[in-house]
Structures are given as structure tokens and as C-alpha cells.
Design an enzyme around this catalytic site. Structure first.
Site, PDB file in Angstrom:
ATOM      1  N   ALA A   1       0.836  -1.183   0.263  1.00  0.00           N
ATOM      2  CA  ALA A   1      -0.039   0.022   0.013  1.00  0.00           C
ATOM      3  C   ALA A   1       0.669   1.179  -0.035  1.00  0.00           C
ATOM      4  CB  ALA A   1      -0.823  -0.074   1.185  1.00  0.00           C
ATOM      5  N   GLY A   2       2.059   0.978  -0.638  1.00  0.00           N
ATOM      6  CA  GLY A   2       3.033   2.400  -0.551  1.00  0.00           C
ATOM      7  C   GLY A   2       2.634   3.210  -1.859  1.00  0.00           C
TER       8      GLY A   2
ATOM      9  N   HIS B   1      14.012  -5.711 -17.342  1.00  0.00           N
ATOM     10  CA  HIS B   1      13.641  -4.683 -16.961  1.00  0.00           C
ATOM     11  C   HIS B   1      14.874  -3.904 -16.233  1.00  0.00           C
ATOM     12  CE1 HIS B   1      11.338  -1.162 -15.459  1.00  0.00           C
ATOM     13  NE2 HIS B   1      11.282  -1.301 -14.336  1.00  0.00           N
TER      14      HIS B   1
ATOM     15  N   ARG C   1       7.978   5.489 -21.418  1.00  0.00           N
ATOM     16  CA  ARG C   1       9.176   6.440 -21.346  1.00  0.00           C
ATOM     17  C   ARG C   1       9.810   6.532 -22.701  1.00  0.00           C
ATOM     18  NH1 ARG C   1      11.364   3.634 -15.633  1.00  0.00           N
ATOM     19  NH2 ARG C   1       9.730   4.897 -14.239  1.00  0.00           N
TER      20      ARG C   1
ATOM     21  N   SER D   1       7.303  -5.544  -8.295  1.00  0.00           N
ATOM     22  CA  SER D   1       8.202  -5.500  -7.432  1.00  0.00           C
ATOM     23  C   SER D   1       9.458  -5.830  -8.325  1.00  0.00           C
ATOM     24  CB  SER D   1       8.317  -6.475  -6.324  1.00  0.00           C
ATOM     25  OG  SER D   1       6.965  -6.385  -5.440  1.00  0.00           O
TER      26      SER D   1
ATOM     27  N   ILE E   1       3.099   3.073  -5.128  1.00  0.00           N
ATOM     28  CA  ILE E   1       2.482   2.496  -6.396  1.00  0.00           C
ATOM     29  C   ILE E   1       1.161   2.152  -5.852  1.00  0.00           C
ATOM     30  CG2 ILE E   1       2.734   1.169  -8.237  1.00  0.00           C
ATOM     31  CD1 ILE E   1       5.829   0.875  -7.901  1.00  0.00           C
TER      32      ILE E   1
HETATM   33  N1  APR Z   1       3.499  -8.014   2.107  1.00  0.00           N
HETATM   34  C1  APR Z   1       2.756  -6.889   1.761  1.00  0.00           C
HETATM   35  N2  APR Z   1       3.266  -5.705   1.653  1.00  0.00           N
HETATM   36  C2  APR Z   1       4.670  -5.632   2.030  1.00  0.00           C
HETATM   37  C3  APR Z   1       5.518  -6.630   2.231  1.00  0.00           C
HETATM   38  C4  APR Z   1       5.091  -7.925   2.465  1.00  0.00           C
HETATM   39  N3  APR Z   1       5.801  -9.005   2.669  1.00  0.00           N
HETATM   40  N4  APR Z   1       6.721  -6.162   2.536  1.00  0.00           N
HETATM   41  C5  APR Z   1       6.595  -4.770   2.212  1.00  0.00           C
HETATM   42  N5  APR Z   1       5.428  -4.490   1.895  1.00  0.00           N
HETATM   43  C6  APR Z   1       5.101  -3.273   1.589  1.00  0.00           C
HETATM   44  C7  APR Z   1       5.738  -2.077   2.435  1.00  0.00           C
HETATM   45  O1  APR Z   1       5.297  -2.072   3.816  1.00  0.00           O
HETATM   46  C8  APR Z   1       5.344  -0.753   1.536  1.00  0.00           C
HETATM   47  O2  APR Z   1       4.178  -0.152   2.225  1.00  0.00           O
HETATM   48  O3  APR Z   1       5.403  -2.509   0.259  1.00  0.00           O
HETATM   49  C9  APR Z   1       5.152  -1.179   0.109  1.00  0.00           C
HETATM   50  C10 APR Z   1       6.103  -0.494  -0.677  1.00  0.00           C
HETATM   51  O4  APR Z   1       5.774   0.604  -0.990  1.00  0.00           O
HETATM   52  P1  APR Z   1       6.828   1.718  -1.155  1.00  0.00           P
HETATM   53  O5  APR Z   1       7.966   1.382  -0.262  1.00  0.00           O
HETATM   54  O6  APR Z   1       6.231   3.049  -1.226  1.00  0.00           O
HETATM   55  O7  APR Z   1       7.456   1.442  -2.645  1.00  0.00           O
HETATM   56  P2  APR Z   1       6.788   1.729  -4.392  1.00  0.00           P
HETATM   57  O8  APR Z   1       7.271   2.828  -4.681  1.00  0.00           O
HETATM   58  O9  APR Z   1       5.364   1.407  -4.124  1.00  0.00           O
HETATM   59  O10 APR Z   1       7.557   0.301  -4.873  1.00  0.00           O
HETATM   60  C11 APR Z   1       7.260  -0.977  -4.739  1.00  0.00           C
HETATM   61  O11 APR Z   1       7.873  -1.666  -7.013  1.00  0.00           O
HETATM   62  O12 APR Z   1       8.850  -0.460  -8.661  1.00  0.00           O
HETATM   63  C12 APR Z   1       9.018  -1.563  -7.547  1.00  0.00           C
HETATM   64  O13 APR Z   1      11.236  -0.921  -7.149  1.00  0.00           O
HETATM   65  C13 APR Z   1       9.874  -0.918  -6.597  1.00  0.00           C
HETATM   66  O14 APR Z   1      10.336  -2.936  -5.821  1.00  0.00           O
HETATM   67  C14 APR Z   1       9.643  -1.796  -5.336  1.00  0.00           C
HETATM   68  C15 APR Z   1       8.269  -1.987  -5.783  1.00  0.00           C
END
Ligand code: APR
Length: 312
Positions: free
Chosen positions: A12-13, A179, A155, A123, A15
Site C-alpha cells: 500500500a505504498g 527491466h 518512457r 516489485s 505505487i
Molecule cells: N507484504 C505486503 N506488503 C509488503 C511486504 C509484504 N511481505 N513487505 C513490504 N511491503 C510493503 C511495504 O510495507 C510498503 O508499504 O510494500 C510497500 C512498498 O511501498 P513503497 O515503499 O512506497 O514502494 P513503491 O514505490 O510502491 O515500490 C514498490 O515496486 O517498482 C517497484 O522497485 C519498486 O520494488 C519496489 C516496488
């Protein structure tokens, strides 16, 4: 509402939040925004904010924040962004040690709770993470893809449009392969409203555009301190929409290869038709010898990261 589709967003970050907004705004279905227990309240808060946003914008979608996999039961689509994004100076491959246990955790739970979902992995390192997800779940190859090619192509298309001084709407270009920095912008197929893009852009500018495309993610990481999220989310939603609406779109995706393009047991970016059955067809293009060589280099880098996962 039983007839609505259910879309599970794992992570829920940055993306994840943008995915939820786009899915709700397009009324693609009800959304479950899932995160780890430590971030469950954050996910719930985002979900509530987005439901209130629907009251302003007028979309009918239920958005739930959750830290409980049972809430994802029966999801039609899962989009996985769980993991740590890049920081300046890091390559996507540098994330393998930290994101491998995360993708394994997600895959084990998804196998139990949503075995029939169409899965889109975002991811990073993308091609290895999607491979690992399939290995753990054993899901059918047509029901899982990685999102990279739509974003990398977007892009590339933007840079081409700006250079040629034409609308982004008229540019068609595809980026294949892994990628990573070895990705393969397919110059031989790049057109501006069906006219070869090379008619508009001299070769040295084209080379600079290819280089910028390959480093396109890193350019944003260096500016923001974290990775991109608007275009990645839109790209995954285009793929999810193609599946949910049986659109038969031809999109570059990291798809599982069993001999196509000469590769076996590997996910790598190739043009694929996505419709109601998932990845319905992988389209084999007549690449030039140079493009085939670039694809081979890219596949080799992807394989080396997959090998690291297999040994861990
Ligand atoms: N289960 C569910 N969610 C998880 C887990 C898990 N086991 N481990 C981590 N997360 C959550 C984190 O708590 C965080 O809220 O994944 C979320 C990732 O959000 P961000 O840190 O904001 O990252 P974001 O920019 O969304 O990118 C996520 O996509 O493009 C790729 O390289 C990037 O690997 C990264 C992923």
C-alpha cells in the site's frame, strides 16, 4: 456487490496507493489495499481517503485497507508491489536480497488465498521476482506477468515524441527484454503514425534517447530519492484492464517463455496479447540481428539474477 470484480493490491505504498486510485476511478472493481501488520493502519487510512475521494469524484468502488490475507480471498486480479524501492545509486538488481523473502511471503499467501487471480508483479528486480512468484505458486503461465515493458515503452515514446516535436498520441514504440539497463528498445518497429521514427530523428539523437530510456527509472530515483509511481501504476492498470475487459491488447510484458525467442524457463519482456484468459499469446517479432543480440545480453543478465534466487 457480488458482481463487482475484486482487485487485490499487495503493498500500500507509493505505487499501491496510485493503483488504488486509478482502479477506483475507472470503476474496475472493489479494491483491497493490503500491507504488512506494521502498515495496516496506513493502508486503512489510504483506503478511507480514497473512498472519500470517490464521494467527490463520483466513483462507486469499495476500497478496504487490510493486513489480513483472508480479505483477499477470491480476488480476480492481484497487483504486487510489495518490497523496497530503489534509492539513488542502487540498481534494481541490488534489491534482490531484500525483496526475495518478501515476494516468497506474498506468493505463499497468494497461493492459499487467491489461487485463481490474474497476477501482475511490479516489485523489483522485476523479471526475477515474477519468476520466483510463479515458482512458489506454480500458477499457470498465462495467469502471471511482470509489468515493465509498458512503462519502459511509455518512457521511450515520450522521449521520441519530445524529440520529434509530435504528439505522444502518434508515437508507437516497444521496449523488450529485461527491466534493467540492458533493456531492448526496438528501433526497427518504432513509428510516428506509421512512419518510421528514424525519418524524424537523426541517429545520434536516437542513441541518446535509447540511453535515456534504459536509465529512465534511475533518472527519477536520482531526482526523488525513491522510485517512480504514477507511470508504473498506470502501466499495470492498463494490463489489468486488458484482462478484466477481455481487450486482447498487445502489450510488452514480462511473460513466461517456453521456447519463444529461443528462451526457456525465463520471464522476459516480449509482446503479448492480454485478454480474458490472461496471456493469450506471445507474439514473435522479426527482430534485426542487432536487436536479437541485445535481447540475448538482456536475457543473460536476467538469468544471472534468477540464478541468485534459485541458490538462496
Ligand atoms: N507484504 C505486503 N506488503 C509488503 C511486504 C509484504 N511481505 N513487505 C513490504 N511491503 C510493503 C511495504 O510495507 C510498503 O508499504 O510494500 C510497500 C512498498 O511501498 P513503497 O515503499 O512506497 O514502494 P513503491 O514505490 O510502491 O515500490 C514498490 O515496486 O517498482 C517497484 O522497485 C519498486 O520494488 C519496489 C516496488
Amino acid at each position: 456487490m457480488a458482481n463487482r470484480k475484486k482487485i487485490g493490491l499487495i503493498g500500500a505504498g507509493n505505487i499501491g496507493g496510485e493503483l488504488a486510485r486509478l482502479c477506483a476511478n475507472a470503476e474496475l472493481g472493489d479494491v483491497v489495499l493490503f500491507d504488512i501488520p506494521a502498515k495496516e493502519n496506513f493502508a486503512k487510512g489510504k483506503a478511507l481517503d480514497l473512498e472519500q475521494n470517490g464521494s467527490v469524484l463520483g466513483y462507486d468502488a469499495k476500497i478496504t485497507g487490510s493486513g489480513n490475507w483472508a480479505d483477499l480471498e477470491g480476488a480476480d486480479v492481484l497487483i504486487v508491489t510489495a518490497g523496497i524501492p530503489r534509492k539513488p545509486g542502487q540498481s534494481r538488481d541490488d534489491l534482490v536480497a531484500v525483496n526475495l523473502p518478501i515476494i516468497r511471503d506474498v506468493a505463499q499467501n497468494a497461493k492459499k488465498h487467491c489461487p485463481s487471480a490474474f497476477v501482475i508483479v511490479i516489485s523489483n528486480p522485476l523479471d526475477a521476482m515474477v519468476y520466483e512468484y510463479k515458482r512458489v505458486t506454480g500458477c499457470p503461465k498465462g495467469m502471471i506477468v511482470g509489468m515493465a515493458g509498458v512503462l519502459d515503452s511509455a518512457r521511450f515514446q515520450l522521449f521520441l515524441a519530445r524529440e520529434a516535436g509530435v504528439s505522444i498520441k502518434d508515437v508507437r514504440a516497444m521496449v523488450l527484454g529485461g527491466h534493467g539497463d540492458d533493456m531492448v528498445p526496438v528501433l526497427s518497429m518504432c513509428t510516428i503514425n506509421s512512419i518510421p521514427a528514424t525519418n524524424f530523428i537523426p541517429v545520434e539523437r536516437m542513441n541518446a534517447i535509447i540511453d535515456r530510456t534504459r536509465k529512465g527509472g534511475g533518472e527519477i530515483v536520482n531526482l526523488m530519492g525513491t522510485s517512480a509511481y504514477y507511470a508504473p501504476a498506470s502501466s499495470a492498470v492498463a494490463m489489468a484492464t486488458a484482462y478484466l475487459h477481455d481487450q486482447k491488447r498487445l502489450l510488452p510484458c514480462a511473460a513466461y517463455l517456453e521456447g519463444e525467442y529461443g528462451y526457456q524457463d525465463l520471464f522476459i519482456g516480449v509482446p503479448a496479447i492480454i485478454g480474458g484468459k490472461g496471456v493469450e499469446k506471445i507474439v514473435e517479432l522479426p527482430l534485426t540481428a542487432e536487436e536479437k543480440g541485445m535481447l540475448a545480453k538482456s536475457a543473460k543478465s536476467v538469468q544471472s539474477v534468477v540464478d541468485v534466487c534459485k541458490k538462496s
